[in-house]
Design an enzyme around this catalytic site. Structure first.
Site, PDB file in Angstrom:
ATOM      1  CG  ASP A  48      14.948 -75.084 -11.301  1.00  0.00           C
ATOM      2  OD1 ASP A  48      13.776 -74.973 -11.698  1.00  0.00           O
ATOM      3  OD2 ASP A  48      15.797 -75.832 -11.842  1.00  0.00           O
ATOM      4  CE1 TYR A  53      18.899 -81.004 -13.157  1.00  0.00           C
ATOM      5  CE2 TYR A  53      18.379 -79.349 -11.510  1.00  0.00           C
ATOM      6  CZ  TYR A  53      18.415 -79.753 -12.831  1.00  0.00           C
ATOM      7  OH  TYR A  53      17.954 -78.905 -13.807  1.00  0.00           O
ATOM      8  CE  LYS A  78      13.883 -78.149 -13.725  1.00  0.00           C
ATOM      9  NZ  LYS A  78      15.114 -78.179 -12.928  1.00  0.00           N
ATOM     10  CG  HIS A 111      14.164 -82.464 -16.501  1.00  0.00           C
ATOM     11  ND1 HIS A 111      14.832 -82.836 -15.369  1.00  0.00           N
ATOM     12  CD2 HIS A 111      14.925 -81.508 -17.074  1.00  0.00           C
ATOM     13  CE1 HIS A 111      15.946 -82.122 -15.264  1.00  0.00           C
ATOM     14  NE2 HIS A 111      16.025 -81.305 -16.293  1.00  0.00           N
TER      15      HIS A 111
HETATM   16  P1  NAD Z   1      24.223 -71.057 -15.421  1.00  0.00           P
HETATM   17  O1  NAD Z   1      24.113 -70.287 -16.678  1.00  0.00           O
HETATM   18  O2  NAD Z   1      23.484 -70.621 -14.211  1.00  0.00           O
HETATM   19  O3  NAD Z   1      25.771 -71.164 -15.177  1.00  0.00           O
HETATM   20  C1  NAD Z   1      26.327 -71.591 -13.975  1.00  0.00           C
HETATM   21  C2  NAD Z   1      27.820 -71.316 -14.058  1.00  0.00           C
HETATM   22  O4  NAD Z   1      28.017 -69.921 -14.282  1.00  0.00           O
HETATM   23  C3  NAD Z   1      28.523 -71.598 -12.744  1.00  0.00           C
HETATM   24  O5  NAD Z   1      28.897 -72.939 -12.657  1.00  0.00           O
HETATM   25  C4  NAD Z   1      29.708 -70.664 -12.828  1.00  0.00           C
HETATM   26  O6  NAD Z   1      30.707 -71.257 -13.609  1.00  0.00           O
HETATM   27  C5  NAD Z   1      29.147 -69.490 -13.576  1.00  0.00           C
HETATM   28  N1  NAD Z   1      28.746 -68.370 -12.680  1.00  0.00           N
HETATM   29  C6  NAD Z   1      27.708 -68.323 -11.806  1.00  0.00           C
HETATM   30  N2  NAD Z   1      27.661 -67.118 -11.203  1.00  0.00           N
HETATM   31  C7  NAD Z   1      28.695 -66.390 -11.699  1.00  0.00           C
HETATM   32  C8  NAD Z   1      29.165 -65.080 -11.469  1.00  0.00           C
HETATM   33  N3  NAD Z   1      28.570 -64.269 -10.614  1.00  0.00           N
HETATM   34  N4  NAD Z   1      30.259 -64.678 -12.159  1.00  0.00           N
HETATM   35  C9  NAD Z   1      30.871 -65.493 -13.052  1.00  0.00           C
HETATM   36  N5  NAD Z   1      30.456 -66.738 -13.314  1.00  0.00           N
HETATM   37  C10 NAD Z   1      29.378 -67.192 -12.642  1.00  0.00           C
HETATM   38  O7  NAD Z   1      23.873 -72.577 -15.799  1.00  0.00           O
HETATM   39  P2  NAD Z   1      22.993 -73.737 -15.190  1.00  0.00           P
HETATM   40  O8  NAD Z   1      23.384 -74.071 -13.812  1.00  0.00           O
HETATM   41  O9  NAD Z   1      23.052 -74.840 -16.185  1.00  0.00           O
HETATM   42  O10 NAD Z   1      21.512 -73.129 -15.188  1.00  0.00           O
HETATM   43  C11 NAD Z   1      20.879 -72.593 -14.037  1.00  0.00           C
HETATM   44  C12 NAD Z   1      19.846 -73.555 -13.498  1.00  0.00           C
HETATM   45  O11 NAD Z   1      18.899 -73.894 -14.528  1.00  0.00           O
HETATM   46  C13 NAD Z   1      20.412 -74.920 -13.082  1.00  0.00           C
HETATM   47  O12 NAD Z   1      21.116 -74.879 -11.894  1.00  0.00           O
HETATM   48  C14 NAD Z   1      19.156 -75.735 -13.049  1.00  0.00           C
HETATM   49  O13 NAD Z   1      18.404 -75.433 -11.877  1.00  0.00           O
HETATM   50  C15 NAD Z   1      18.437 -75.228 -14.290  1.00  0.00           C
HETATM   51  N6  NAD Z   1      18.699 -76.064 -15.482  1.00  0.00           N
HETATM   52  C16 NAD Z   1      17.650 -76.716 -16.052  1.00  0.00           C
HETATM   53  C17 NAD Z   1      17.826 -77.486 -17.176  1.00  0.00           C
HETATM   54  C18 NAD Z   1      16.637 -78.155 -17.796  1.00  0.00           C
HETATM   55  O14 NAD Z   1      16.821 -78.999 -18.692  1.00  0.00           O
HETATM   56  N7  NAD Z   1      15.439 -77.831 -17.394  1.00  0.00           N
HETATM   57  C19 NAD Z   1      19.102 -77.641 -17.752  1.00  0.00           C
HETATM   58  C20 NAD Z   1      20.170 -76.973 -17.150  1.00  0.00           C
HETATM   59  C21 NAD Z   1      19.960 -76.180 -16.036  1.00  0.00           C
END
Ligand code: NAD
Length: 280
Positions: A48, A53, A78, A111
């Site tokens: 994704d 990004y 997106k 998005h």
């Molecule tokens: P997430 O909830 O996936 O959190 C990521 C964070 O969680 C990492 O940086 C790390 O600190 C922690 N983490 C990851 N694996 C872990 C583990 N095994 N143990 C402990 N901590 C851990 O947040 P995200 O990246 O914001 O969301 C996931 C994906 O969703 C993004 O990468 C992106 O592709 C998408 N996204 C989309 C939007 C949108 O507006 N559509 C906004 C934000 C994110």
């Protein structure tokens, strides 16, 4: 684990999507190729990304170098807020495809609705054309509330296949999920682990389930998304965590454990409100 089968979810247009993927929000463009290469090696086949990004090129290089057949991959990107509108949406998908080095994406999303611009219906009609042209296999939206969804559904002949929304134990979006289920719109969780902004391990309901199954709090929460029928793609830069987050098919949360995690929802929104977010 490599070779482990990720379940798929049927979309309302006849396509299907791997339920577990890898997200690359805030992955440094300079490191994206190597991080996505590690994710593919860990077994992820669903990536994704987004134009916003600025790391589509790195994703594309990792794909090209992986040798993995295109039809085994599921790639989402997106349409960014500043590119909404008919002409700009068509230009934006062409730029994203060029960045990714792909002829099509599996899923193209608006998005954010950006109501202040008033162009998400027009942009949705452009996404219908982009799908018809074969540049996106499936189309959907992100950060749409019920009233935004109603508007695009009323104004077009296509129900979005997906709505990607902020969703984690403290913000479970139960009403929007119920609405989506009625219309056969798949829900994808962004920020599924709370973006690391609150401690999963310190929530006793999550810690207890982790202890009971001999897994980590993150694995419990990923399982909670999966067992709720949601598509999820946690982000991490670290190879051990990529493996950990993918290794979630060897245990199952009980109905009581699921209910205990459901009880954590206190309406904590970590990101922007889609009615007012207008960053371009
Ligand atoms: P997430 O909830 O996936 O959190 C990521 C964070 O969680 C990492 O940086 C790390 O600190 C922690 N983490 C990851 N694996 C872990 C583990 N095994 N143990 C402990 N901590 C851990 O947040 P995200 O990246 O914001 O969301 C996931 C994906 O969703 C993004 O990468 C992106 O592709 C998408 N996204 C989309 C939007 C949108 O507006 N559509 C906004 C934000 C994110």
């Amino acid at each position: 684990m490599v070779g482990m089968t990720v379940p798929t979810i049927a979309l309302n247009d006849g396509n299907s999507i791997p339920q577990l993927g890898f997200g690359v929000f805030l992955v440094d463009p300079a490191e994206t190729e190597s991080i996505v290469t590690s994710a593919l090696a860990a077994g992820y086949r669903h990536i994704d990304t987004a134009a916003a990004y600025k790391n589509e090129e790195g994703v594309g290089r990792a794909i090209a170098n992986s040798g993995i057949a295109r039809d085994e991959l599921f790639i989402t990107t997106k349409l960014w807020n500043g590119d909404q509108g008919t002409r700009s949406a068509h230009d934006a998908i062409d730029r994203s495809l060029a960045n990714l080095g792909l002829e099509y994406v599996d899923l193209y999303l608006i998005h954010w609705p950006v109501p202040a611009q008033g162009r998400y219906v027009e942009s949705w009609l452009a996404l219908e054309q982009i799908k018809a042209a074969g540049k996106a296999r499936s189309i959907g939206v992100s950060n749409f509330k019920e009233h935004h969804l109603n508007e695009v559904i009323d104004a077009s002949s296509t129900v979005p296949s997906v709505n990607q929304i902020e969703l984690h134990p403290k913000f479970a979006q139960r009403e929007l999920r119920a609405y989506a289920a009625e219309r056969n719109i798949a829900i994808e969780s962004w920020g599924p682990l709370g973006q690391g902004k609150y401690s999963l391990a310190e929530l006793p309901e999550i810690a207890a389930a982790a202890e009971a199954h001999g897994v980590t709090p993150a694995q419990v929460v990923i399982r909670w998304h999966l067992q709720n029928g949601i598509v999820v793609f946690p982000k991490t830069n670290r190879a051990e965590r990529m493996k950990e987050n993918f290794d979630v098919f060897g245990f199952e949360l009980s109905a009581d454990e699921m209910a205990a995690i459901d009880s954590l929802d206190d309406g904590t929104r970590l990101g922007p409100d889609p009615d007012t977010f207008s960053l371009t």
